[in-house]
Design an enzyme around this catalytic site. Structure first.
Site, short mmCIF file in Angstrom:
data_model
loop_
_atom_site.label_atom_id
_atom_site.label_comp_id
_atom_site.label_asym_id
_atom_site.label_seq_id
_atom_site.Cartn_x
_atom_site.Cartn_y
_atom_site.Cartn_z
N ARG A 1 1.91 -8.09 12.02
CA ARG A 1 1.36 -7.97 13.38
C ARG A 1 -0.15 -8.14 13.40
NH1 ARG A 1 3.84 -2.17 14.30
NH2 ARG A 1 3.00 -2.20 12.17
N ARG A 2 -0.84 -7.81 12.30
CA ARG A 2 -2.31 -7.86 12.31
C ARG A 2 -2.79 -9.26 11.95
NH1 ARG A 2 -3.01 -2.33 8.94
NH2 ARG A 2 -1.03 -3.09 8.11
N PHE B 1 1.48 3.15 3.26
CA PHE B 1 2.71 3.78 3.73
C PHE B 1 2.50 5.21 4.27
CE2 PHE B 1 6.48 6.37 2.72
CZ PHE B 1 7.49 5.67 3.34
N GLY C 1 5.63 -8.46 6.55
CA GLY C 1 4.75 -7.34 6.19
C GLY C 1 3.80 -7.71 5.08
N ALA C 2 3.13 -8.85 5.24
CA ALA C 2 2.24 -9.35 4.17
C ALA C 2 0.79 -8.91 4.36
CB ALA C 2 2.32 -10.87 4.10
N GLY D 1 -0.05 -3.51 1.26
CA GLY D 1 0.91 -2.95 0.31
C GLY D 1 1.72 -3.97 -0.48
N PHE D 2 3.02 -3.76 -0.55
CA PHE D 2 3.90 -4.60 -1.38
C PHE D 2 3.87 -6.06 -0.94
CE2 PHE D 2 7.05 -0.76 -1.78
CZ PHE D 2 6.13 -0.08 -2.55
N ASN E 1 10.36 -7.24 3.68
CA ASN E 1 9.55 -6.12 3.21
C ASN E 1 9.00 -5.25 4.35
OD1 ASN E 1 7.38 -4.79 1.38
ND2 ASN E 1 6.17 -5.85 2.92
N TYR F 1 14.21 8.12 8.25
CA TYR F 1 13.71 7.09 7.31
C TYR F 1 14.77 6.83 6.24
CZ TYR F 1 10.97 4.61 3.84
OH TYR F 1 10.55 3.66 2.93
#
Ligand code: NDP
Ligand code: 8X3
Length: 253
Positions: free
Chosen positions: A34-35, A190, A9-10, A13-14, A87, A153
């Site tokens: 994914r992007r 988020f 998840g780079a 955000g975090f 993350n 969640y």
């Protein structure tokens, strides 16, 4: 000492802030998400700015085969990993449990719990090649306390909390540090994701108080991962000063 850092998840955000922080400290990075376009743009910027090597892997953490083959595809010189930052994650929707959308439930469970497990399992042999292996899981205050319209969640983040503790036990004899960072409300993408692109609803979450910023979490991750080898931070709960718990935010509107 230069380390190799693997961040899920780079693209935002975090995860993106952690990538920047580790690059500025001259570590080598494996950035995932994914992007693909965002990943390669970010890799280029970090390489140009800090002169560090950056490798990108484009996969969905929910796809167990994609996770496995992406990690198996790492060139041999990238097959020793010092720090794994688990993350990637999301909240999807905000409904009472009786009104919940089953696709949203599946997305959160598949990403936040199963994705973290798939990545960790594939990275484990590469952590064994490191002299200072460390896993940092991004949990949440939602993994400590439940709140209305956040049931699934919260359940996934309670699962991350349980997995963090269990990993610490199971990986003890391998000398792998396992830490968790558990933030409160932070202004990233988020809430845009949670409210499915409704920017007004997303912005309202952060109105009237000073939320955490992604850099606050990256600073904490840097501190945790720079401690002496005999010191481990099990869990760090980080809140905005204006937030006492998920349901108690002092807002001045
Ligand atoms: P962002 O939405 O800004 O970033 C989420 C990241 O996760 C993106 O890079 C996204 O990349 C990645 N991601 C999401 N789903 C997948 C998937 N299926 N496969 C691969 N990557 C995925 O949110 P944050 O930075 O705020 O969130 C990061 C983590 O922090 C999450 O685990 C979240 O639950 C947690 N957290 C957030 C808080 C907050 O208030 N913001 C507070 C506490 C915890 P891409 O879309 O490119 O795949
Ligand atoms: C994200 C923050 O407020 O939904 O984990 O618990 S919150």
């Amino acid at each position: 000492m230069q380390k190799t850092i693997f961040i899920t998840g780079a693209t935002s955000g975090f995860g993106k802030a952690c990538a920047h922080a580790f690059a500025s400290d001259h570590h080598r990075l494996i950035l995932t998400g994914r992007r693909a376009e965002r990943l390669s743009e970010e890799a280029g910027i970090l390489h140009e700015t800090f002169g560090v090597e950056v490798l990108t892997l484009n996969f969905d953490v929910c796809d167990r085969n994609a996770v496995k083959s992406a990690i198996e595809s790492l060139p041999v010189e990238w097959q020793s990993i010092d720090i794994l930052i688990n993350n990637a994650g999301l909240a999807a929707g905000s409904e009472l449990i009786q009104d919940g959308n089953i696709d949203d439930w599946e997305a959160m469970i598949d990403t936040n719990v199963k994705g973290l497990l798939y990545v960790t399992k594939s990275i484990f042999p590469l952590l064994l090649q490191s002299k200072c292996p460390h896993i940092v899981n991004i949990g949440s205050i939602a993994g400590k306390e439940v709140y209305t319209k956040g049931s699934v969640y919260c359940a996934t983040k309670f699962a991350v909390d349980a997995l963090t503790r269990a990993m610490r036990i199971d990986l003890l004899s391998h000398g792998i540090k396992v830490s968790q960072v558990s933030p409160g409300a932070a202004e990233t993408e988020f809430s845009q994701v949670r409210f499915k692109g409704d920017m007004v609803a997303a912005a309202a979450v952060y109105k009237g108080f000073a939320p955490l910023q992604a850099e606050d979490i990256a600073n904490a991750v840097m501190w945790i991962t720079n401690l002496p080898s005999h010191v481990n931070i099990n869990d760090l709960v980080i809140m905005p000063t204006a937030q006492a718990s998920p349901g108690y935010i002092h807002k001045v509107l």
